[in-house]
Design a protein around this motif. Structure first.
Motif, mmCIF file in Angstrom:
data_model
loop_
_atom_site.group_PDB
_atom_site.id
_atom_site.type_symbol
_atom_site.label_atom_id
_atom_site.label_comp_id
_atom_site.label_asym_id
_atom_site.label_seq_id
_atom_site.Cartn_x
_atom_site.Cartn_y
_atom_site.Cartn_z
ATOM 1 N N THR A 1 0.838 -1.207 0.000
ATOM 2 C CA THR A 1 0.000 0.000 0.000
ATOM 3 C C THR A 1 0.869 1.251 0.000
ATOM 4 O O THR A 1 2.031 1.216 0.402
ATOM 5 C CB THR A 1 -0.935 0.034 1.240
ATOM 6 N N ASP A 2 0.277 2.321 -0.461
ATOM 7 C CA ASP A 2 0.982 3.601 -0.480
ATOM 8 C C ASP A 2 1.134 4.134 0.936
ATOM 9 O O ASP A 2 0.347 3.830 1.829
ATOM 10 C CB ASP A 2 0.214 4.620 -1.317
ATOM 11 N N LYS A 3 2.131 4.978 1.103
ATOM 12 C CA LYS A 3 2.395 5.575 2.423
ATOM 13 C C LYS A 3 2.034 7.049 2.395
ATOM 14 O O LYS A 3 2.316 7.754 1.423
ATOM 15 C CB LYS A 3 3.875 5.406 2.773
ATOM 16 N N VAL A 4 1.414 7.519 3.482
ATOM 17 C CA VAL A 4 1.055 8.931 3.628
ATOM 18 C C VAL A 4 2.347 9.753 3.731
ATOM 19 O O VAL A 4 3.313 9.334 4.387
ATOM 20 C CB VAL A 4 0.181 9.147 4.888
ATOM 21 N N SER A 5 2.365 10.904 3.087
ATOM 22 C CA SER A 5 3.529 11.796 3.151
ATOM 23 C C SER A 5 3.767 12.252 4.587
ATOM 24 O O SER A 5 2.813 12.484 5.337
ATOM 25 C CB SER A 5 3.306 13.029 2.280
ATOM 26 N N THR A 6 5.030 12.398 4.938
ATOM 27 C CA THR A 6 5.379 12.899 6.271
ATOM 28 C C THR A 6 4.977 14.367 6.376
ATOM 29 O O THR A 6 5.287 15.154 5.482
ATOM 30 C CB THR A 6 6.899 12.753 6.516
ATOM 31 N N PRO A 7 4.265 14.745 7.440
ATOM 32 C CA PRO A 7 3.848 16.149 7.592
ATOM 33 C C PRO A 7 5.052 17.081 7.747
ATOM 34 O O PRO A 7 6.144 16.653 8.130
ATOM 35 C CB PRO A 7 3.024 16.148 8.877
ATOM 36 N N ALA A 8 4.828 18.344 7.453
ATOM 37 C CA ALA A 8 5.843 19.385 7.647
ATOM 38 C C ALA A 8 5.356 20.320 8.749
ATOM 39 O O ALA A 8 4.209 20.793 8.712
ATOM 40 C CB ALA A 8 6.054 20.165 6.358
ATOM 41 N N ILE A 9 6.215 20.552 9.726
ATOM 42 C CA ILE A 9 5.899 21.466 10.832
ATOM 43 C C ILE A 9 6.634 22.770 10.565
ATOM 44 O O ILE A 9 7.848 22.767 10.348
ATOM 45 C CB ILE A 9 6.348 20.883 12.188
ATOM 46 N N THR A 10 5.901 23.889 10.599
ATOM 47 C CA THR A 10 6.493 25.188 10.316
ATOM 48 C C THR A 10 6.150 26.171 11.427
ATOM 49 O O THR A 10 4.982 26.283 11.816
ATOM 50 C CB THR A 10 5.942 25.760 8.984
ATOM 51 N N VAL A 11 7.167 26.859 11.933
ATOM 52 C CA VAL A 11 6.935 27.948 12.879
ATOM 53 C C VAL A 11 6.753 29.196 12.037
ATOM 54 O O VAL A 11 7.619 29.534 11.229
ATOM 55 C CB VAL A 11 8.111 28.114 13.862
ATOM 56 N N LEU A 12 5.614 29.862 12.191
ATOM 57 C CA LEU A 12 5.327 31.051 11.390
ATOM 58 C C LEU A 12 6.068 32.243 11.975
ATOM 59 O O LEU A 12 6.014 32.481 13.171
ATOM 60 C CB LEU A 12 3.824 31.301 11.341
ATOM 61 N N GLY A 13 6.774 32.967 11.142
ATOM 62 C CA GLY A 13 7.553 34.109 11.606
ATOM 63 C C GLY A 13 9.030 33.853 11.422
ATOM 64 O O GLY A 13 9.447 32.882 10.799
ATOM 65 N N THR A 14 9.816 34.736 11.991
ATOM 66 C CA THR A 14 11.265 34.690 11.855
ATOM 67 C C THR A 14 11.900 34.545 13.234
ATOM 68 O O THR A 14 11.493 35.203 14.182
ATOM 69 C CB THR A 14 11.767 35.998 11.196
ATOM 70 N N ALA A 15 12.898 33.680 13.336
ATOM 71 C CA ALA A 15 13.617 33.520 14.601
ATOM 72 C C ALA A 15 14.404 34.788 14.891
ATOM 73 O O ALA A 15 14.867 35.448 13.967
ATOM 74 C CB ALA A 15 14.558 32.323 14.526
ATOM 75 N N PRO A 16 14.580 35.220 16.121
ATOM 76 C CA PRO A 16 14.083 34.535 17.305
ATOM 77 C C PRO A 16 12.562 34.688 17.449
ATOM 78 O O PRO A 16 12.015 35.748 17.196
ATOM 79 C CB PRO A 16 14.822 35.224 18.450
ATOM 80 N N TYR A 17 11.921 33.600 17.821
ATOM 81 C CA TYR A 17 10.473 33.598 17.994
ATOM 82 C C TYR A 17 10.129 34.201 19.353
ATOM 83 O O TYR A 17 10.774 33.915 20.344
ATOM 84 C CB TYR A 17 9.934 32.172 17.904
ATOM 85 N N THR A 18 9.113 35.036 19.376
ATOM 86 C CA THR A 18 8.699 35.668 20.623
ATOM 87 C C THR A 18 7.295 35.217 21.010
ATOM 88 O O THR A 18 6.619 34.541 20.241
ATOM 89 C CB THR A 18 8.748 37.204 20.514
ATOM 90 N N THR A 19 6.874 35.595 22.202
ATOM 91 C CA THR A 19 5.600 35.173 22.771
ATOM 92 C C THR A 19 4.483 35.189 21.741
ATOM 93 O O THR A 19 4.409 36.060 20.892
ATOM 94 C CB THR A 19 5.248 36.076 23.969
ATOM 95 N N ALA A 20 3.601 34.198 21.819
ATOM 96 C CA ALA A 20 2.454 34.021 20.928
ATOM 97 C C ALA A 20 2.910 33.661 19.513
ATOM 98 O O ALA A 20 2.549 34.294 18.547
ATOM 99 C CB ALA A 20 1.549 35.242 20.922
#
Length: 176
Positions: A1-20
């Motif tokens: 059987t086919d395999k589901v693609s691995t999800p991609a996790i993305t932090v929205l914004g630019t590092a350094p990440y700040t509160t919220a």
């Protein structure tokens, strides 16, 4: 059987990440369902970007679809620092070192100009969830534009731009 693609996790914004800071998870397999976990918590169904507050976070995700093999699990670790911090410095060791920090070229900010005194050096704090990691926040009000130089114990190092993680004499852009 086919395999589901691995999800991609993305932090929205630019590092350094700040509160919220918002986190988005996507999967290239049409119709796949995504589940995720934050900081070793139980898995939840993903439906939209979610927000994480200040702290060091570890996000896990996987995807499923009926008739297909589940995706591989993926993960992303990142730190959300307080908005009052210009820079967070990370140090790996068996204990928090004595810390000296100052700036050089093009601006020169002495230890005192950065809000410290030689008699009361700043203390690094233990990171929650990361064994043997310590951090120190340089307040935005005390940060100029110079290269950050510091002394951990008796050894002096200049921080590499964009690489605030220090371990065994080297700087890294993320936790090694």
């Amino acid at each position: 059987t086919d395999k589901v693609s691995t999800p991609a996790i993305t932090v929205l914004g630019t590092a350094p990440y700040t509160t919220a800071t918002s986190v988005q998870i996507t999967c290239a397999t049409a119709g796949a369902s995504i589940v995720y976990s934050v900081d070793s918590g139980s898995y939840k169904s993903y439906s939209a970007a979610f927000t994480l507050a200040e702290g060091y976070h570890h996000v896990l995700a996987k995807a499923t679809k009926s008739g297909m093999t589940d995706s591989a699990q993926t993960s992303l670790s990142f730190d959300v620092i307080p908005s009052t911090a210009a820079v967070r410095i990370y140090y790996y060791g068996t204990s928090a070192p004595l810390l000296w920090v100052w700036e050089v070229s093009p601006d020169y900010a002495t230890f005192e100009k950065m809000g410290f005194t030689w008699a009361t050096r700043p203390s690094m704090k233990a990171m929650s969830g990361l064994t043997n990691w310590y951090y120190y926040d340089i307040p935005a009000a005390n940060r100029g534009t110079g290269t950050i130089t510091m002394k951990f114990g008796d050894t002096q190092y200049s921080m590499t731009t964009g690489k605030p993680w220090f371990k065994n004499g080297s700087w890294y852009s993320e936790c090694p």
